[in-house]
Design a protein around this motif. Structure first.
Motif, PDB file in Angstrom:
ATOM      1  N   ILE A   8       0.901  -1.157   0.000  1.00 35.59           N
ATOM      2  CA  ILE A   8       0.000   0.000   0.000  1.00 35.59           C
ATOM      3  C   ILE A   8       0.939   1.205   0.000  1.00 35.59           C
ATOM      4  N   LYS A   9       0.912   1.940  -1.100  1.00 35.49           N
ATOM      5  CA  LYS A   9       1.864   3.029  -1.326  1.00 35.49           C
ATOM      6  C   LYS A   9       1.530   4.228  -0.421  1.00 35.49           C
ATOM      7  N   PRO A  10       2.440   5.229  -0.347  1.00 36.99           N
ATOM      8  CA  PRO A  10       2.206   6.367   0.559  1.00 36.99           C
ATOM      9  C   PRO A  10       0.855   7.062   0.356  1.00 36.99           C
ATOM     10  N   VAL A  51      14.469  -2.438 -11.751  1.00 36.30           N
ATOM     11  CA  VAL A  51      14.098  -2.787 -13.142  1.00 36.30           C
ATOM     12  C   VAL A  51      13.595  -1.571 -13.928  1.00 36.30           C
ATOM     13  N   HIS A  52      13.150  -0.551 -13.206  1.00 36.08           N
ATOM     14  CA  HIS A  52      12.623   0.650 -13.878  1.00 36.08           C
ATOM     15  C   HIS A  52      13.661   1.771 -13.964  1.00 36.08           C
ATOM     16  N   ARG A  53      14.936   1.469 -13.635  1.00 32.19           N
ATOM     17  CA  ARG A  53      15.936   2.540 -13.502  1.00 32.19           C
ATOM     18  C   ARG A  53      16.138   3.372 -14.761  1.00 32.19           C
ATOM     19  N   GLU A  54      15.872   2.783 -15.935  1.00 30.42           N
ATOM     20  CA  GLU A  54      16.071   3.526 -17.189  1.00 30.42           C
ATOM     21  C   GLU A  54      14.832   4.317 -17.608  1.00 30.42           C
ATOM     22  N   ARG A  55      13.727   4.114 -16.911  1.00 28.28           N
ATOM     23  CA  ARG A  55      12.493   4.779 -17.346  1.00 28.28           C
ATOM     24  C   ARG A  55      12.501   6.255 -16.938  1.00 28.28           C
ATOM     25  N   PRO A  56      11.889   7.121 -17.763  1.00 30.25           N
ATOM     26  CA  PRO A  56      11.977   8.568 -17.513  1.00 30.25           C
ATOM     27  C   PRO A  56      11.374   9.003 -16.180  1.00 30.25           C
ATOM     28  N   PHE A  57      10.453   8.208 -15.648  1.00 33.59           N
ATOM     29  CA  PHE A  57       9.778   8.608 -14.413  1.00 33.59           C
ATOM     30  C   PHE A  57      10.434   8.017 -13.162  1.00 33.59           C
ATOM     31  N   PHE A  58      11.591   7.353 -13.308  1.00 33.69           N
ATOM     32  CA  PHE A  58      12.217   6.649 -12.180  1.00 33.69           C
ATOM     33  C   PHE A  58      12.433   7.547 -10.952  1.00 33.69           C
ATOM     34  N   GLU A  60      11.057  10.403 -10.125  1.00 29.28           N
ATOM     35  CA  GLU A  60       9.766  10.842  -9.586  1.00 29.28           C
ATOM     36  C   GLU A  60       9.091   9.709  -8.787  1.00 29.28           C
ATOM     37  N   LEU A  61       9.180   8.502  -9.331  1.00 27.07           N
ATOM     38  CA  LEU A  61       8.580   7.332  -8.682  1.00 27.07           C
ATOM     39  C   LEU A  61       9.247   7.067  -7.330  1.00 27.07           C
ATOM     40  N   VAL A  62      10.583   7.158  -7.301  1.00 27.65           N
ATOM     41  CA  VAL A  62      11.312   6.933  -6.051  1.00 27.65           C
ATOM     42  C   VAL A  62      10.924   8.004  -5.017  1.00 27.65           C
ATOM     43  N   ASN A  84      -4.184 -10.837  -7.287  1.00 27.23           N
ATOM     44  CA  ASN A  84      -3.878  -9.520  -6.735  1.00 27.23           C
ATOM     45  C   ASN A  84      -3.886  -8.465  -7.841  1.00 27.23           C
ATOM     46  N   ARG A  85      -3.284  -8.789  -9.000  1.00 26.47           N
ATOM     47  CA  ARG A  85      -3.233  -7.828 -10.106  1.00 26.47           C
ATOM     48  C   ARG A  85      -4.648  -7.502 -10.598  1.00 26.47           C
ATOM     49  N   GLU A  86      -5.529  -8.487 -10.566  1.00 24.76           N
ATOM     50  CA  GLU A  86      -6.914  -8.236 -10.986  1.00 24.76           C
ATOM     51  C   GLU A  86      -7.630  -7.314 -10.007  1.00 24.76           C
ATOM     52  N   ALA A  90      -5.611  -1.842 -13.728  1.00 24.70           N
ATOM     53  CA  ALA A  90      -4.520  -1.363 -14.588  1.00 24.70           C
ATOM     54  C   ALA A  90      -3.725  -0.251 -13.902  1.00 24.70           C
ATOM     55  N   THR A  91      -2.450  -0.111 -14.297  1.00 25.33           N
ATOM     56  CA  THR A  91      -1.545   0.902 -13.733  1.00 25.33           C
ATOM     57  C   THR A  91      -2.186   2.290 -13.759  1.00 25.33           C
ATOM     58  N   ASP A  92      -2.759   2.647 -14.907  1.00 24.15           N
ATOM     59  CA  ASP A  92      -3.418   3.941 -15.079  1.00 24.15           C
ATOM     60  C   ASP A  92      -4.896   3.805 -14.687  1.00 24.15           C
ATOM     61  N   ILE A 101      -9.265  -1.634  -7.180  1.00 22.08           N
ATOM     62  CA  ILE A 101      -8.727  -0.692  -6.189  1.00 22.08           C
ATOM     63  C   ILE A 101      -8.282   0.606  -6.868  1.00 22.08           C
ATOM     64  N   ARG A 102      -7.554   0.462  -7.980  1.00 22.89           N
ATOM     65  CA  ARG A 102      -7.042   1.671  -8.650  1.00 22.89           C
ATOM     66  C   ARG A 102      -8.156   2.494  -9.290  1.00 22.89           C
ATOM     67  N   LYS A 103      -9.165   1.834  -9.852  1.00 14.74           N
ATOM     68  CA  LYS A 103     -10.296   2.571 -10.431  1.00 14.74           C
ATOM     69  C   LYS A 103     -10.980   3.413  -9.357  1.00 14.74           C
ATOM     70  N   ASN A 108      -3.722   8.985 -10.327  1.00 16.08           N
ATOM     71  CA  ASN A 108      -3.107   8.982 -11.660  1.00 16.08           C
ATOM     72  C   ASN A 108      -2.197   7.759 -11.795  1.00 16.08           C
ATOM     73  N   LYS A 109      -1.480   7.714 -12.910  1.00 16.63           N
ATOM     74  CA  LYS A 109      -0.637   6.560 -13.237  1.00 16.63           C
ATOM     75  C   LYS A 109       0.451   6.297 -12.193  1.00 16.63           C
ATOM     76  N   GLN A 110       0.927   7.345 -11.551  1.00 22.12           N
ATOM     77  CA  GLN A 110       1.967   7.160 -10.527  1.00 22.12           C
ATOM     78  C   GLN A 110       1.371   6.937  -9.141  1.00 22.12           C
ATOM     79  N   ASN A 111       0.452   7.811  -8.747  1.00 20.15           N
ATOM     80  CA  ASN A 111      -0.139   7.724  -7.414  1.00 20.15           C
ATOM     81  C   ASN A 111      -1.325   6.766  -7.488  1.00 20.15           C
ATOM     82  N   ASN A 112      -0.972   5.480  -7.498  1.00 20.61           N
ATOM     83  CA  ASN A 112      -2.010   4.481  -7.787  1.00 20.61           C
ATOM     84  C   ASN A 112      -2.217   3.454  -6.671  1.00 20.61           C
ATOM     85  N   ILE A 113      -1.995   3.910  -5.448  1.00 26.81           N
ATOM     86  CA  ILE A 113      -2.429   3.225  -4.208  1.00 26.81           C
ATOM     87  C   ILE A 113      -1.706   1.920  -3.872  1.00 26.81           C
TER      88      ILE A 113
HETATM   89  P1  GDP Z   1       2.394  -1.717 -12.212  1.00 27.47           P
HETATM   90  O1  GDP Z   1       3.013  -3.073 -12.325  1.00 27.47           O
HETATM   91  O2  GDP Z   1       0.945  -1.687 -12.620  1.00 27.47           O
HETATM   92  O3  GDP Z   1       2.592  -1.084 -10.834  1.00 27.47           O
HETATM   93  O4  GDP Z   1       3.113  -0.741 -13.267  1.00 27.47           O
HETATM   94  P2  GDP Z   1       4.619  -0.610 -13.802  1.00 27.47           P
HETATM   95  O5  GDP Z   1       5.454  -1.777 -13.373  1.00 27.47           O
HETATM   96  O6  GDP Z   1       4.540  -0.305 -15.263  1.00 27.47           O
HETATM   97  O7  GDP Z   1       5.167   0.705 -13.093  1.00 27.47           O
HETATM   98  C1  GDP Z   1       5.566   0.708 -11.735  1.00 27.47           C
HETATM   99  C2  GDP Z   1       5.030   1.953 -11.071  1.00 27.47           C
HETATM  100  O8  GDP Z   1       5.635   3.095 -11.660  1.00 27.47           O
HETATM  101  C3  GDP Z   1       3.523   2.199 -11.232  1.00 27.47           C
HETATM  102  O9  GDP Z   1       2.715   1.480 -10.345  1.00 27.47           O
HETATM  103  C4  GDP Z   1       3.439   3.687 -10.999  1.00 27.47           C
HETATM  104  O10 GDP Z   1       3.445   4.042  -9.606  1.00 27.47           O
HETATM  105  C5  GDP Z   1       4.716   4.186 -11.655  1.00 27.47           C
HETATM  106  N1  GDP Z   1       4.477   4.577 -13.067  1.00 27.47           N
HETATM  107  C6  GDP Z   1       4.142   3.797 -14.136  1.00 27.47           C
HETATM  108  N2  GDP Z   1       4.039   4.505 -15.264  1.00 27.47           N
HETATM  109  C7  GDP Z   1       4.319   5.795 -14.910  1.00 27.47           C
HETATM  110  C8  GDP Z   1       4.393   7.024 -15.647  1.00 27.47           C
HETATM  111  O11 GDP Z   1       4.173   7.083 -16.865  1.00 27.47           O
HETATM  112  N3  GDP Z   1       4.715   8.146 -14.914  1.00 27.47           N
HETATM  113  C9  GDP Z   1       4.981   8.125 -13.581  1.00 27.47           C
HETATM  114  N4  GDP Z   1       5.287   9.265 -12.945  1.00 27.47           N
HETATM  115  N5  GDP Z   1       4.924   6.982 -12.867  1.00 27.47           N
HETATM  116  C10 GDP Z   1       4.591   5.846 -13.509  1.00 27.47           C
END
Ligand code: GDP
Length: 137
Positions: A8-10, A51-58, A60-62, A84-86, A90-92, A101-103, A108-113
């Motif tokens: 359960i995220k912040p 695993v997400h270290r190369e992603r542009p939102f890394f 911000e996510l941390v 659990n995933r069901e 979805a992430t967004d 839960i997320r719906k 938003n896509k990041q602050n997703n509980i």
């Molecule tokens: P999950 O498995 O559904 O949690 O999704 P991912 O593995 O793709 O991403 C991990 C986490 O990174 C997500 O749960 C979000 O908190 C965050 N995240 C995913 N996509 C984005 C994005 O486009 N922008 C931002 N800021 N955070 C994101």
């Protein structure tokens, strides 16, 4: 039996959704096998999301993941990872199914509980990252 890691995220903790989220799990056959509350350090959050270290939102996510305490849980059921995933949806939240839960609660896509492991390999890494054997029941 299969195990998965749930967080359960912040945002979920600050919105006082700990009870609601656990209720979803327990009433849908996911047993709580381990549970603790923790404020992650930056290093711990970076390692968890390695695993997400190369992603542009890394970065911000941390920052988001260390913005307040989280609740870490090991869930157990015959098909725990998928189930659990069901329940999470979805992430967004805009793409999440009704009743998930997320719906219902994600902003938003990041602050997703919630977080949930997405494979057996990641579940094994993620559970071991936060729990030792004697903490799992
Ligand atoms: P999950 O498995 O559904 O949690 O999704 P991912 O593995 O793709 O991403 C991990 C986490 O990174 C997500 O749960 C979000 O908190 C965050 N995240 C995913 N996509 C984005 C994005 O486009 N922008 C931002 N800021 N955070 C994101």
């Amino acid at each position: 039996m299969q195990k998965t890691l749930s967080i359960i995220k912040p945002d979920g903790v600050s919105k006082k959704l700990i009870g609601e989220v656990i209720r979803r799990f327990e009433s849908n056959g996911l047993k709580i096998a381990a549970l603790k509350m923790k404020k992650l350090s930056k290093t711990e959050a970076e390692g968890f999301y390695y695993v997400h270290r190369e992603r542009p939102f890394f970065g911000e996510l941390v920052e988001f993941m260390i913005s307040g305490p989280v609740v870490l849980m090991v869930l157990e059921a015959p098909d725990a990872i998928k189930q659990n995933r069901e329940l999470m949806g979805a992430t967004d939240p805009a793409e999440a199914k009704e009743g998930t839960i997320r719906k219902q609660w994600a902003e938003n896509k990041q602050n997703n509980i919630v977080h949930g492991s997405d494979s057996e390999e990641s579940a094994s890494f993620e559970i071991g990252y936060f729990f030792s054997g004697i903490e799992i029941f």
